[in-house]
Structure formats: structure tokens, C-alpha cells
Design a protein around this motif. Structure first.
Motif, PDB file in Angstrom:
ATOM      1  N   GLU A 107      86.757  32.260  46.547  1.00  0.00           N
ATOM      2  CA  GLU A 107      86.222  32.338  45.188  1.00  0.00           C
ATOM      3  C   GLU A 107      85.877  33.772  44.788  1.00  0.00           C
ATOM      4  OE1 GLU A 107      83.048  29.463  42.881  1.00  0.00           O
ATOM      5  OE2 GLU A 107      83.001  29.664  45.036  1.00  0.00           O
ATOM      6  N   TRP A 166      94.588  34.061  41.763  1.00  0.00           N
ATOM      7  CA  TRP A 166      93.765  35.191  41.299  1.00  0.00           C
ATOM      8  C   TRP A 166      94.447  35.908  40.128  1.00  0.00           C
ATOM      9  CZ3 TRP A 166      92.755  37.375  46.885  1.00  0.00           C
ATOM     10  CH2 TRP A 166      91.694  36.681  47.477  1.00  0.00           C
ATOM     11  N   GLN A 184      93.993  33.832  37.135  1.00  0.00           N
ATOM     12  CA  GLN A 184      92.607  33.921  36.654  1.00  0.00           C
ATOM     13  C   GLN A 184      92.408  35.212  35.870  1.00  0.00           C
ATOM     14  OE1 GLN A 184      90.460  33.368  40.341  1.00  0.00           O
ATOM     15  NE2 GLN A 184      90.049  31.228  39.923  1.00  0.00           N
ATOM     16  N   HIS A 188      89.289  26.429  38.511  1.00  0.00           N
ATOM     17  CA  HIS A 188      88.110  26.132  39.335  1.00  0.00           C
ATOM     18  C   HIS A 188      88.072  24.659  39.666  1.00  0.00           C
ATOM     19  CE1 HIS A 188      86.300  30.081  39.076  1.00  0.00           C
ATOM     20  NE2 HIS A 188      86.591  30.084  37.793  1.00  0.00           N
ATOM     21  N   ILE A 207      89.381  26.837  43.078  1.00  0.00           N
ATOM     22  CA  ILE A 207      90.651  27.525  43.286  1.00  0.00           C
ATOM     23  C   ILE A 207      91.604  26.617  44.087  1.00  0.00           C
ATOM     24  CG2 ILE A 207      89.991  28.760  45.436  1.00  0.00           C
ATOM     25  CD1 ILE A 207      91.404  31.237  43.977  1.00  0.00           C
TER      26      ILE A 207
END
Ligand SMILES: Nc1ncnc2c1ncn2[C@@H]1O[C@H](COP(=O)(O)OP(=O)(O)OP(=O)(O)O)[C@@H](O)[C@H]1O
Length: 278
Positions: free
Chosen positions: A227, A252, A255, A262, A264
């Protein structure tokens, strides 16, 4: 639904190396202040760089190896001696055939003679080795040798298995097969301590422990390891110096583009599902 019975607990445990029967200098701890509890049915993944102390911790929990231990180690009656399957397939099997190996394991655990053939056969059938049970061990593949060792653990109904980088020398197909068999055992309530260097394997399991220089630096779910709380902040995985699996790195990147992921996703399948649900 399994009882959450505590199988082992380590409270403030430190381990010094023993050389020729004597502990060496106080500074040279192999493990430092380990606090850990393992419950029935739990799957713990243990990660850490070479020399971080994973095998030492595994041997301590398994109950063998000469060690100088400080602190409190609690072991449930059923886990006085936990079988350990090792990275090198050849070291994990001592019998001349899978049958002989499993029978020896049963004998070592004091199983009554007349029950042994049936228990050995059942365990070999469950691991898929039934057709090869009388095949000389030297003619088995690495994966089949690992499965032989796992069949032995299954036959003696071990409540916990310690598997030390057992997929390190297996091809991807054999890895999946061995993992599936271990997962089956875990679903039946067998606790698993799975030591690995492959972070892709963390998708299986309940909890990750990361060791660094003999100390636990992370203890939690795999999702938490990866995270990132913000775009600027590093994950625990990065802080510990591990390279995240490709799927995590992709998540990532997504994101960073503003895609909300969420928790991940730990596998390509979960990533695809999360993205298609956006
Ligand atoms: N009996 C011993 N005496 C001295 N040092 C030891 C002893 N056993 C282990 N060590 C050292 O303790 C450290 C931890 O070793 P351990 O085998 O537990 O690491 P590991 O994380 O399993 O490593 P790897 O990933 O390479 O298998 C290493 O530096 C190792 O050399």
C-alpha cells in the motif's frame, strides 16, 4: 470454520548462534526480539533477504537445530515437532521411493504398524503421487520430490507445515501444482509457514512477515505491504528494499493516473477485475 487454536507463540525471542556448543558474542544475534503467534489454519508468508534469519526462525518454530534462545517459546503439544520441507528437493526426501519415505515418516511419528500402509497410500494419493509411489526417488522430478515430502507431512497429520523456499527450484507449472496441494491442506486447517523470495507468491496466504537483520520489520496482510498512502509515500515493500511484482507496479502506475485501486490487487486477475469495474 476452524478453531483459532494457538499452535505456537514466540515472546520477545532472540537467538544467538552456537559455535561448537558455545554461544558467541552478545552482539551477534541471528534473531532479535521476535514476537509472533501462529494460529491453526493460518497461512503466514515469511520474506526477507538472504541471511535475514528466515531459516533460523523456521528451525526455531520447527523445534530443531542447535540454538541459544532467549525469551519465551510456547509450543502446543501437537506442534512439538513440526515437519519442515526444504528448498533442495533431494534433501527433503530420505526414502528410496515415495512409499518408503512416507512410511518412514509415519514410523518416526510413532504410528501403529497396521495403520501405516493405508495412511501412506491415502497421503500419496492426495498429493497425486499414487502412480509413482514405488518409483525410485532419483528418477522423480524436483516437484515430485517436494510432493513426496509434503505427502509425509500429510500422512502424519501435521497441524503445521514449514516450507522453506520449496518452489525455488521448480518450474512455474510445478510451482502452481505444489502450491495448490499446500492450499488444499491449509483449507483443512493446517497452518502454513511459507518462506519465499518470490513476492508474487504473497497472493496466497493470510499474513506476511518480513525479516530484516533478524528482526520483524513488517507483520500484516500482503495488501498492506504494497500500500502507498499517497503518491509521494513509499510502501513498506519499497522501504524494505524489495522489488514489487509486476502486477503491483502496474497498479501503482494506474493509481498515479488517478485510478482508484483499493485494496491493491495482488494478481493479474484481480487487477483486470478492478480496472474493468472502474
Ligand atoms: N549456527 C550459526 N552460526 C553462525 N551464524 C549462523 C548460524 N546459523 C545461521 N547463521 C547466520 O545467521 C544469519 C541468518 O541465517 P538464515 O539461514 O536464517 O538466513 P535466511 O534468511 O534463511 O537466508 P537465505 O535466504 O539465504 O536462506 C546468516 O547471516 C547466517 O550466516
Amino acid at each position: 470454520m476452524f478453531l483459532e487454536k494457538k499452535l505456537a507463540e514466540l515472546s520477545n525471542v532472540s537467538v544467538k548462534p552456537i559455535t561448537y556448543g558455545e554461544p558467541t558474542s552478545a552482539s551477534a544475534y541471528l534473531l532479535k526480539e521476535i514476537n509472533l503467534s501462529i494460529k491453526q489454519g493460518e497461512w503466514i508468508n515469511l520474506i526477507g533477504r538472504n541471511g535475514s534469519g528466515k531459516s533460523t526462525l523456521a528451525r526455531l518454530i520447527a523445534g530443531f537445530g542447535a540454538m541459544h534462545v532467549e525469551g519465551k517459546v510456547y509450543k502446543d503439544e501437537s506442534t512439538r515437532q513440526v515437519p519442515m520441507v526444504l528448498q533442495q528437493p533431494d534433501v527433503s526426501v530420505v526414502g528410496a521411493t515415495p512409499w518408503e519415505d512416507v512410511v518412514m515418516m509415519l514410523e518416526q511419528h510413532g504410528m501403529e504398524g497396521e495403520r501405516i500402509p493405508q495412511l501412506a497410500e491415502d497421503a500419496l494419493r492426495e498429493t497425486g503421487l499414487h502412480m509413482r509411489m514405488h518409483q525410485p526417488v532419483e528418477t522423480l522430478s524436483g516437484g515430485q520430490k517436494q510432493l513426496t515430502a509434503i505427502a509425509g507431512c500429510l500422512a502424519v497429520q501435521a497441524p503445521m507445515l514449514i516450507l522453506d523456499e520449496i518452489t525455488a527450484m521448480l518450474d512455474p507449472g510445478a510451482c502452481l501444482h505444489v502450491m495448490e496441494k499446500v492450499r488444499d491442506l491449509n483449507k483443512r486447517g493446517v497452518a502454513v509457514l511459507w518462506i519465499t523470495q518470490k513476492l508474487e507468491e504473497l497472493a496466497a496466504g493470510d499474513r506476511v512477515l518480513a525479516l530484516e537483520n533478524g528482526q520483524i520489520r513488517f507483520d500484516g496482510e500482503a495488501e498492506r505491504l504494497f500500500e502507498r498512502h499517497s503518491l509521494e509515500e513509499k510502501s513498506s515493500c519499497e522501504e524494505l528494499g524489495f522489488t514489487a511484482p509486476y502486477v503491483i507496479q502496474t497498479a501503482w502506475e494506474l493509481q498515479a493516473l488517478g485510478i482508484d485501486l483499493h485494496p491493491i490487487p495482488l494478481t493479474p486477475e484481480l487487477l483486470a477485475k478492478a480496472v474493468s469495474g472502474q
